[in-house]
Each structure stands twice: as C-alpha cells, then as structure tokens.
Scaffold this motif. Structure first.
Motif, PDB file in Angstrom:
ATOM      1  N   UNK A 182      64.855 -28.239  25.679  1.00 47.45           N
ATOM      2  CA  UNK A 182      65.037 -27.598  24.376  1.00 47.45           C
ATOM      3  C   UNK A 182      66.518 -27.317  24.128  1.00 47.45           C
ATOM      4  N   UNK A 183      67.204 -26.825  25.136  1.00 51.10           N
ATOM      5  CA  UNK A 183      68.632 -26.541  25.011  1.00 51.10           C
ATOM      6  C   UNK A 183      69.412 -27.827  24.738  1.00 51.10           C
ATOM      7  N   UNK A 184      69.114 -28.877  25.474  1.00 54.29           N
ATOM      8  CA  UNK A 184      69.825 -30.145  25.281  1.00 54.29           C
ATOM      9  C   UNK A 184      69.578 -30.722  23.890  1.00 54.29           C
ATOM     10  N   UNK A 185      68.331 -30.647  23.410  1.00 53.99           N
ATOM     11  CA  UNK A 185      68.030 -31.112  22.052  1.00 53.99           C
ATOM     12  C   UNK A 185      68.791 -30.279  21.028  1.00 53.99           C
ATOM     13  N   UNK A 186      68.803 -28.966  21.221  1.00 54.50           N
ATOM     14  CA  UNK A 186      69.496 -28.069  20.301  1.00 54.50           C
ATOM     15  C   UNK A 186      70.980 -28.426  20.231  1.00 54.50           C
ATOM     16  N   UNK A 187      71.606 -28.635  21.380  1.00 52.53           N
ATOM     17  CA  UNK A 187      73.024 -29.010  21.399  1.00 52.53           C
ATOM     18  C   UNK A 187      73.260 -30.283  20.596  1.00 52.53           C
ATOM     19  N   UNK A 188      72.429 -31.286  20.845  1.00 54.81           N
ATOM     20  CA  UNK A 188      72.597 -32.573  20.161  1.00 54.81           C
ATOM     21  C   UNK A 188      72.359 -32.436  18.662  1.00 54.81           C
ATOM     22  N   UNK A 189      71.312 -31.730  18.279  1.00 54.91           N
ATOM     23  CA  UNK A 189      70.987 -31.586  16.856  1.00 54.91           C
ATOM     24  C   UNK A 189      72.096 -30.863  16.096  1.00 54.91           C
ATOM     25  N   UNK A 190      72.603 -29.769  16.675  1.00 56.88           N
ATOM     26  CA  UNK A 190      73.680 -29.034  16.006  1.00 56.88           C
ATOM     27  C   UNK A 190      74.947 -29.886  15.975  1.00 56.88           C
ATOM     28  N   UNK A 191      75.275 -30.489  17.099  1.00 55.19           N
ATOM     29  CA  UNK A 191      76.479 -31.328  17.177  1.00 55.19           C
ATOM     30  C   UNK A 191      76.451 -32.443  16.140  1.00 55.19           C
ATOM     31  N   UNK A 192      75.293 -33.069  15.964  1.00 55.31           N
ATOM     32  CA  UNK A 192      75.167 -34.195  15.035  1.00 55.31           C
ATOM     33  C   UNK A 192      74.963 -33.766  13.587  1.00 55.31           C
ATOM     34  N   UNK A 193      74.880 -32.454  13.348  1.00 58.87           N
ATOM     35  CA  UNK A 193      74.739 -31.958  11.989  1.00 58.87           C
ATOM     36  C   UNK A 193      73.340 -32.060  11.414  1.00 58.87           C
ATOM     37  N   UNK A 194      72.345 -32.276  12.283  1.00 59.72           N
ATOM     38  CA  UNK A 194      70.959 -32.404  11.826  1.00 59.72           C
ATOM     39  C   UNK A 194      70.210 -31.079  11.811  1.00 59.72           C
ATOM     40  N   UNK A 195      70.858 -30.027  12.268  1.00 56.54           N
ATOM     41  CA  UNK A 195      70.157 -28.791  12.561  1.00 56.54           C
ATOM     42  C   UNK A 195      71.152 -27.648  12.430  1.00 56.54           C
ATOM     43  N   UNK A 196      70.691 -26.551  11.939  1.00 54.43           N
ATOM     44  CA  UNK A 196      71.526 -25.348  11.867  1.00 54.43           C
ATOM     45  C   UNK A 196      70.673 -24.174  12.317  1.00 54.43           C
ATOM     46  N   UNK A 197      71.332 -23.111  12.692  1.00 53.80           N
ATOM     47  CA  UNK A 197      70.620 -21.898  13.082  1.00 53.80           C
ATOM     48  C   UNK A 197      71.435 -20.697  12.637  1.00 53.80           C
ATOM     49  N   UNK A 198      70.724 -19.643  12.300  1.00 50.93           N
ATOM     50  CA  UNK A 198      71.348 -18.361  11.977  1.00 50.93           C
ATOM     51  C   UNK A 198      70.811 -17.351  12.985  1.00 50.93           C
ATOM     52  N   UNK A 199      71.723 -16.647  13.601  1.00 53.44           N
ATOM     53  CA  UNK A 199      71.366 -15.673  14.640  1.00 53.44           C
ATOM     54  C   UNK A 199      71.617 -14.269  14.105  1.00 53.44           C
ATOM     55  N   UNK A 200      70.643 -13.389  14.299  1.00 53.05           N
ATOM     56  CA  UNK A 200      70.789 -11.985  13.953  1.00 53.05           C
ATOM     57  C   UNK A 200      70.969 -11.167  15.220  1.00 53.05           C
ATOM     58  N   UNK A 201      71.926 -10.254  15.194  1.00 53.45           N
ATOM     59  CA  UNK A 201      72.209  -9.435  16.378  1.00 53.45           C
ATOM     60  C   UNK A 201      72.285  -7.956  16.008  1.00 53.45           C
ATOM     61  N   UNK A 202      71.908  -7.132  16.965  1.00 50.89           N
ATOM     62  CA  UNK A 202      72.026  -5.676  16.859  1.00 50.89           C
ATOM     63  C   UNK A 202      72.801  -5.210  18.082  1.00 50.89           C
ATOM     64  N   UNK A 203      73.907  -4.488  17.848  1.00 50.51           N
ATOM     65  CA  UNK A 203      74.777  -4.057  18.949  1.00 50.51           C
ATOM     66  C   UNK A 203      75.162  -5.233  19.846  1.00 50.51           C
ATOM     67  N   UNK A 204      75.477  -6.361  19.200  1.00 49.33           N
ATOM     68  CA  UNK A 204      75.896  -7.596  19.863  1.00 49.33           C
ATOM     69  C   UNK A 204      74.795  -8.252  20.697  1.00 49.33           C
ATOM     70  N   UNK A 205      73.559  -7.750  20.605  1.00 45.89           N
ATOM     71  CA  UNK A 205      72.433  -8.362  21.313  1.00 45.89           C
ATOM     72  C   UNK A 205      71.650  -9.225  20.329  1.00 45.89           C
ATOM     73  N   UNK A 206      71.520 -10.527  20.595  1.00 44.86           N
ATOM     74  CA  UNK A 206      70.735 -11.395  19.714  1.00 44.86           C
ATOM     75  C   UNK A 206      69.273 -10.961  19.689  1.00 44.86           C
TER      76      UNK A 206
END
Length: 157
Positions: free
Chosen positions: A43-67
């Motif tokens: 899953x991590x490797x796919x995520x890296x490739x998808x984001x790198x290739x511009x096929x995928x984006x993600x938005x992360x929400x954090x509280x007190x710097x904790x995702x």
C-alpha cells in the motif's frame, strides 16, 4: 479543537498507507468479510508511485501535529458529469475523533481542492449495507447526494 490540513506529498506515503490499511481492516471487521487483500508495504509503495506520478492526492488532517484523518482523491473524466471530476477513494478519521466535526472539515477541504482543480463534482462510493448507514448519513449531511448504483469490481489479470 484546532485542526490543521495539508495536501500530502510522497514523503507522507507511510502515514497514508497506515491509515488506509486501518480503514480497510475496519471495513472488513464491520462487514465480517474480506473485501480486500491489502498489506501495508504494498500500500505504501503504491501510494508513493500514485502521488509521484500525479494520479493521486491526499489531504491529511492533524491535531497537535498528530495525523488523525485522511482523504485520498483521484481525478478522472465523465461525460455524464460534465467533464473533469474528483473521486474520493478513501476517507478515514481515527475512531477517537469521530463525531467531532473533523469529517465535515475534511469534506470542506475536498471541496476547496476540487474547486482549485476545476472539478465539476466530487463522487464517492459507500456500500449500500446497513453497517454503513451512519456513513451514508454523514455524507448526505455534508452535501453529497446519493445518485444510485453499487460499487462493483472484477479483478483483472
């Protein structure tokens, strides 16, 4: 509660992968079925490739710097929807932070991201199962409308 949001980078793949695996495990446990064969390292490797290739984006929400939340998105095109659209692939808020408004804030982040990318709409799929009635109600409360259909899949070689 102060929540910060940011668009993820390739460097966030470990975090995104971990949250998506947690989501997938939760879905499988909730439905007493193994809908997905997922493991963290792939899953991590796919995520890296998808984001790198511009096929995928993600938005992360954090509280007190904790995702504590993540939404993953892909862009596609649909004639019926007027052109370029966004698809929410995964949407996850840690259980301890649910029902606190963070999910609604994350939906707002998706809308902003979609407007910035000229999407005509955002779509997602939630199973039409009783176990997901609360999820369906959440999405409807946040402006998404059921448009019918069921998610179907056939694995390809």
């Amino acid at each position: 509660m102060e929540i910060t949001f940011r668009v993820a980078t390739v460097d966030d793949a470990d975090l995104i992968g971990s949250l998506v695996v947690d989501l997938t495990v939760e879905i499988c446990e909730l439905t007493n079925a193994a809908h997905f064969d997922i493991n963290l390292s792939d899953t991590i490797e796919r995520c890296k490739a998808f984001i790198h290739d511009g096929h995928y984006a993600a938005i992360i929400g954090s509280h007190n710097e904790m995702p504590i939340a993540v939404v993953t998105l892909s862009e596609t095109y649909a004639l019926y929807a007027g052109g370029k659209i966004g698809v929410i692939q995964e949407f996850y808020v840690l259980p301890d932070f649910r029902a606190s408004g963070i999910g609604s804030m994350l939906i707002e982040q998706v809308k902003t991201y979609g407007n910035e990318h000229d999407w005509s709409c955002v779509e997602l799929c939630t199973p039409p199962l009783p176990e997901f009635e609360r999820t369906l109600n959440f999405y409807q409360k946040n402006g998404l409308t059921a448009v019918g259909g069921r998610k179907m899949r056939q694995a390809l070689s």
